[in-house]
Scaffold this active site. Structure first.
Site, PDB file in Angstrom:
ATOM      1  N   HIS A 307       0.697  -1.062  -0.029  1.00  0.00           N
ATOM      2  CA  HIS A 307       0.051   0.060  -0.041  1.00  0.00           C
ATOM      3  C   HIS A 307       0.851   1.124   0.007  1.00  0.00           C
ATOM      4  O   HIS A 307       1.893   1.292   0.612  1.00  0.00           O
ATOM      5  CB  HIS A 307      -0.901   0.012   1.264  1.00  0.00           C
ATOM      6  CG  HIS A 307      -2.054   0.935   1.040  1.00  0.00           C
ATOM      7  ND1 HIS A 307      -1.792   2.283   1.274  1.00  0.00           N
ATOM      8  CD2 HIS A 307      -3.257   0.838   0.853  1.00  0.00           C
ATOM      9  CE1 HIS A 307      -3.059   3.157   1.043  1.00  0.00           C
ATOM     10  NE2 HIS A 307      -3.956   1.933   0.669  1.00  0.00           N
ATOM     11  N   ASP A 364      -8.005  -5.136  -0.003  1.00  0.00           N
ATOM     12  CA  ASP A 364      -8.476  -5.934  -1.086  1.00  0.00           C
ATOM     13  C   ASP A 364      -8.083  -7.502  -0.855  1.00  0.00           C
ATOM     14  O   ASP A 364      -8.834  -8.159  -1.562  1.00  0.00           O
ATOM     15  CB  ASP A 364      -7.571  -5.276  -2.458  1.00  0.00           C
ATOM     16  CG  ASP A 364      -8.171  -3.993  -2.665  1.00  0.00           C
ATOM     17  OD1 ASP A 364      -9.611  -4.011  -2.621  1.00  0.00           O
ATOM     18  OD2 ASP A 364      -7.465  -3.193  -2.808  1.00  0.00           O
TER      19      ASP A 364
HETATM   20  N1  ACO Z   1       3.943  -7.632  -4.935  1.00  0.00           N
HETATM   21  C1  ACO Z   1       5.372  -7.731  -4.943  1.00  0.00           C
HETATM   22  N2  ACO Z   1       6.109  -6.537  -5.017  1.00  0.00           N
HETATM   23  C2  ACO Z   1       5.712  -5.549  -4.870  1.00  0.00           C
HETATM   24  C3  ACO Z   1       4.208  -5.396  -4.631  1.00  0.00           C
HETATM   25  C4  ACO Z   1       3.415  -6.463  -4.613  1.00  0.00           C
HETATM   26  N3  ACO Z   1       1.884  -6.619  -4.319  1.00  0.00           N
HETATM   27  N4  ACO Z   1       3.915  -4.274  -4.133  1.00  0.00           N
HETATM   28  C5  ACO Z   1       5.162  -3.371  -4.115  1.00  0.00           C
HETATM   29  N5  ACO Z   1       6.062  -4.154  -4.463  1.00  0.00           N
HETATM   30  C6  ACO Z   1       7.665  -4.121  -4.849  1.00  0.00           C
HETATM   31  C7  ACO Z   1       7.960  -3.194  -5.803  1.00  0.00           C
HETATM   32  O1  ACO Z   1       8.217  -3.737  -6.928  1.00  0.00           O
HETATM   33  C8  ACO Z   1       8.876  -2.213  -5.298  1.00  0.00           C
HETATM   34  O2  ACO Z   1      10.025  -3.091  -5.444  1.00  0.00           O
HETATM   35  P1  ACO Z   1      11.601  -2.361  -5.398  1.00  0.00           P
HETATM   36  O3  ACO Z   1      11.613  -1.264  -4.595  1.00  0.00           O
HETATM   37  O4  ACO Z   1      12.449  -3.513  -5.313  1.00  0.00           O
HETATM   38  O5  ACO Z   1      11.737  -1.800  -6.680  1.00  0.00           O
HETATM   39  C9  ACO Z   1       8.773  -1.817  -3.591  1.00  0.00           C
HETATM   40  O6  ACO Z   1       7.593  -3.171  -3.479  1.00  0.00           O
HETATM   41  C10 ACO Z   1       7.792  -0.646  -3.551  1.00  0.00           C
HETATM   42  O7  ACO Z   1       6.599  -0.745  -4.471  1.00  0.00           O
HETATM   43  P2  ACO Z   1       6.105   0.550  -5.163  1.00  0.00           P
HETATM   44  O8  ACO Z   1       5.595   0.173  -6.487  1.00  0.00           O
HETATM   45  O9  ACO Z   1       7.094   1.782  -5.401  1.00  0.00           O
HETATM   46  O10 ACO Z   1       4.826   0.906  -4.231  1.00  0.00           O
HETATM   47  P3  ACO Z   1       3.673   2.086  -4.595  1.00  0.00           P
HETATM   48  O11 ACO Z   1       3.450   2.712  -3.346  1.00  0.00           O
HETATM   49  O12 ACO Z   1       4.270   2.746  -5.686  1.00  0.00           O
HETATM   50  O13 ACO Z   1       2.366   0.909  -4.964  1.00  0.00           O
HETATM   51  C11 ACO Z   1       0.733  -0.417  -4.823  1.00  0.00           C
HETATM   52  C12 ACO Z   1       1.531   0.631  -4.022  1.00  0.00           C
HETATM   53  C13 ACO Z   1       0.213   0.135  -5.832  1.00  0.00           C
HETATM   54  C14 ACO Z   1      -0.478  -0.929  -3.731  1.00  0.00           C
HETATM   55  C15 ACO Z   1       1.514  -1.970  -5.015  1.00  0.00           C
HETATM   56  O14 ACO Z   1       1.918  -2.274  -3.740  1.00  0.00           O
HETATM   57  C16 ACO Z   1       0.789  -2.964  -5.532  1.00  0.00           C
HETATM   58  O15 ACO Z   1       0.922  -3.051  -6.879  1.00  0.00           O
HETATM   59  N6  ACO Z   1       0.025  -3.798  -4.966  1.00  0.00           N
HETATM   60  C17 ACO Z   1      -0.782  -4.878  -5.449  1.00  0.00           C
HETATM   61  C18 ACO Z   1      -2.084  -4.178  -6.138  1.00  0.00           C
HETATM   62  C19 ACO Z   1      -2.943  -3.914  -4.664  1.00  0.00           C
HETATM   63  O16 ACO Z   1      -3.147  -4.586  -4.074  1.00  0.00           O
HETATM   64  N7  ACO Z   1      -3.536  -2.752  -4.849  1.00  0.00           N
HETATM   65  C20 ACO Z   1      -4.626  -2.492  -3.808  1.00  0.00           C
HETATM   66  C21 ACO Z   1      -4.016  -1.092  -3.152  1.00  0.00           C
HETATM   67  S1  ACO Z   1      -5.092  -0.990  -2.033  1.00  0.00           S
HETATM   68  C22 ACO Z   1      -6.520   0.083  -2.533  1.00  0.00           C
HETATM   69  O17 ACO Z   1      -6.438   0.482  -3.763  1.00  0.00           O
HETATM   70  C23 ACO Z   1      -7.675  -0.177  -1.837  1.00  0.00           C
END
Ligand code: ACO
Length: 443
Positions: A307, A364
């Site tokens: 998140h 979620d």
């Molecule tokens: N699975 C695996 N790796 C992940 C995940 C995941 N779900 N989420 C983040 N990471 C990793 C990224 O690859 C990144 O790794 P790195 O630093 O080695 O490059 C690191 O964790 C940070 O991730 P970001 O993408 O910078 O995090 P951001 O804050 O931009 O994204 C998000 C947040 C979109 C929720 C992301 O965690 C994600 O895609 N999760 C899966 C989708 C999801 O569950 N969305 C629901 C969000 S809650 C809502 O909308 C109600």
């Protein structure tokens, strides 16, 4: 003395910037005069550090896992309230009195049916249209029936329109589902409470009434409460952006539905269950799937994990996790995907890849499981999120129009971010006969 921060620019000049302090002690550097005074803009890709507005609706402390609606902790709201009372709290800022609750209830009932001519629009969508596309289009269309003059003049009119949107989004959502399955649309019943009425319209057939269990109704109501607002997320920021151009409430809410649809936002609950089905169908073990996520070359994420704001835990996820356990016990649901979900959760929570990046289950992850257990079809998951988020969108729309309560700032300026341009610098026109394959042609 007012706090300031000082910015030293590359030419050595200095600019004092006011520090704005929120009621919970959050500090923000006000850069609203940065460009006019220095020519610089702030660059904050994906807005991770940008406060786009003052707001008095919802408070989040992502480090401590705190979420409060109008000052009330989410745990308390989830335990004590219903979705409709929560909606009134979010929109008007205070817990409603008995009289206010009754008046709003009556307005919801009066506004639950769709006008007959409006119903005919559903026939225009091809069978198997996604209910989210029907929902966004129909909310936009509803403006012509509900608010033809486009202007909301007074508090009473705002209350009527808010009740109509909250009531009808549920009626439209159920009708969108029915029309996507080429089934007859079911009318709302005037004797049912909000959530029961939705389940009735979605699940009853002309020849067979659906009667939900108390556990099912409570679980769905809880789901709606937990989704009712979440400050400046992607869809709410979209609503505010559209509202800032003085677009009407219906157009702004329809834009919110579109923004919510994506897999990284509201679409994640659907994506979680698709992922669980995929793991099951592929025959991969949970360990093998997690290895694929960590490998990164496959480009897959563990859906329902991570998140932008919550870095330790998502308080909504904790509440829903307990509800999932109770619901599954009570409904005696057995679904192999639910077992995979539990295994996945345990494996990820003890894996360094996830813990070192502070990736924990978000709302979620569990909402996908709860909706599966309730027998809600997959393509309706995000639609249910939209029903839940409607009060938050309405409250944020109202804030854009009149400022947060107690601030009386009046309508917001139109939202208009800047950019840092990184495209081609000025160049000569190339005649078509002289263009090489690298040149982008007309599309
Ligand atoms: N699975 C695996 N790796 C992940 C995940 C995941 N779900 N989420 C983040 N990471 C990793 C990224 O690859 C990144 O790794 P790195 O630093 O080695 O490059 C690191 O964790 C940070 O991730 P970001 O993408 O910078 O995090 P951001 O804050 O931009 O994204 C998000 C947040 C979109 C929720 C992301 O965690 C994600 O895609 N999760 C899966 C989708 C999801 O569950 N969305 C629901 C969000 S809650 C809502 O909308 C109600």
């Amino acid at each position: 003395m007012a706090e300031t921060a000082t910015l030293i620019l590359p030419d050595g000049s200095r600019l004092d910037l006011p520090v704005v302090v929120g009621t919970e002690g959050e500090r923000a550097i006000d850069i609203s005069h940065l460009r006019s005074e220095t020519g610089y803009v702030a660059l904050d890709d994906a807005y991770g550090n940008t406060g786009s507005c003052l707001s008095a609706i919802t408070y989040i402390d992502g480090e401590r896992g705190v979420l409060r609606y109008r000052g009330y902790p989410i745990e308390l709201v989830a335990q004590k309230s219903t979705f409709i009372e929560t909606a009134q709290l979010i929109i008007w800022g205070e817990l409603p009195t008995t009289e206010q609750r009754m008046r709003f209830s009556e307005l919801l009932t009066e506004n639950s049916s769709m006008p007959e001519e409006f119903r005919s629009h559903f026939a225009g969508f091809p069978a198997h249209s996604h209910p989210m596309s029907i929902l966004s289009a129909m909310i936009n269309a509803l403006q012509s029936y509900d608010l033809p003059g486009l202007i909301i003049d007074d508090h009473e009119e705002f209350e009527r329109v808010a009740a109509s949107l909250i009531s009808k989004v549920r009626t439209i959502a159920a009708a969108a589902y029915k029309s996507s399955r080429s089934e007859p649309i079911i009318y709302p019943r005037y004797d049912l409470a909000y959530t029961d009425n939705f389940l009735h319209m979605m699940k009853s057939k002309p020849y067979k009434e659906y009667v939900p269990t108390k556990a099912a109704t409570r679980a769905l109501d809880l789901f709606l409460i937990l989704h009712a607002d979440h400050e400046q997320n992607c869809s709410t920021s979209t609503v505010r952006m559209v509202a800032s151009g003085q677009a009407n409430l219906y157009a702004s809410a329809a834009a919110g539905v579109c923004a919510l649809w994506g897999r990284l936002h509201g679409g994640a609950n659907q994506a979680v269950v698709e992922m669980l089905s995929e793991i099951r169908a592929s025959g991969l073990t949970v360990t093998e799937y997690i290895a694929r996520v960590k490998d990164r070359s496959a480009g897959i994420r563990l859906m329902g994990f991570g998140h932008r704001v919550y870095r330790n835990f998502d308080p909504r996820a904790q509440i829903l996790k307990r509800a999932v356990d109770d619901l599954l016990d009570e409904l005696h649901v057995t679904d192999p995907r639910l077992d995979i979900a539990r295994e996945l959760e345990a494996a990820a929570l003890s894996d360094d890849y996830f813990t070192s990046r502070r990736l924990y289950p978000n709302v979620d992850f569990y909402s996908g499981i709860i909706l599966t257990a309730l027998g809600i079809p997959l393509d309706m998951f995000t639609v249910l999120f939209a029903i839940g988020r409607m009060p938050g969108w309405i409250a944020n729309w109202a804030e854009v129009h009149s400022g947060p309560r107690g601030y009386a700032t009046g309508p917001s300026r139109i939202y208009r971010p800047r950019q840092v341009y990184v495209g081609a610098t000025e160049r000569e026109w190339t005649l078509q006969s002289q263009r090489t394959v690298d040149v982008v042609t007309d599309r």
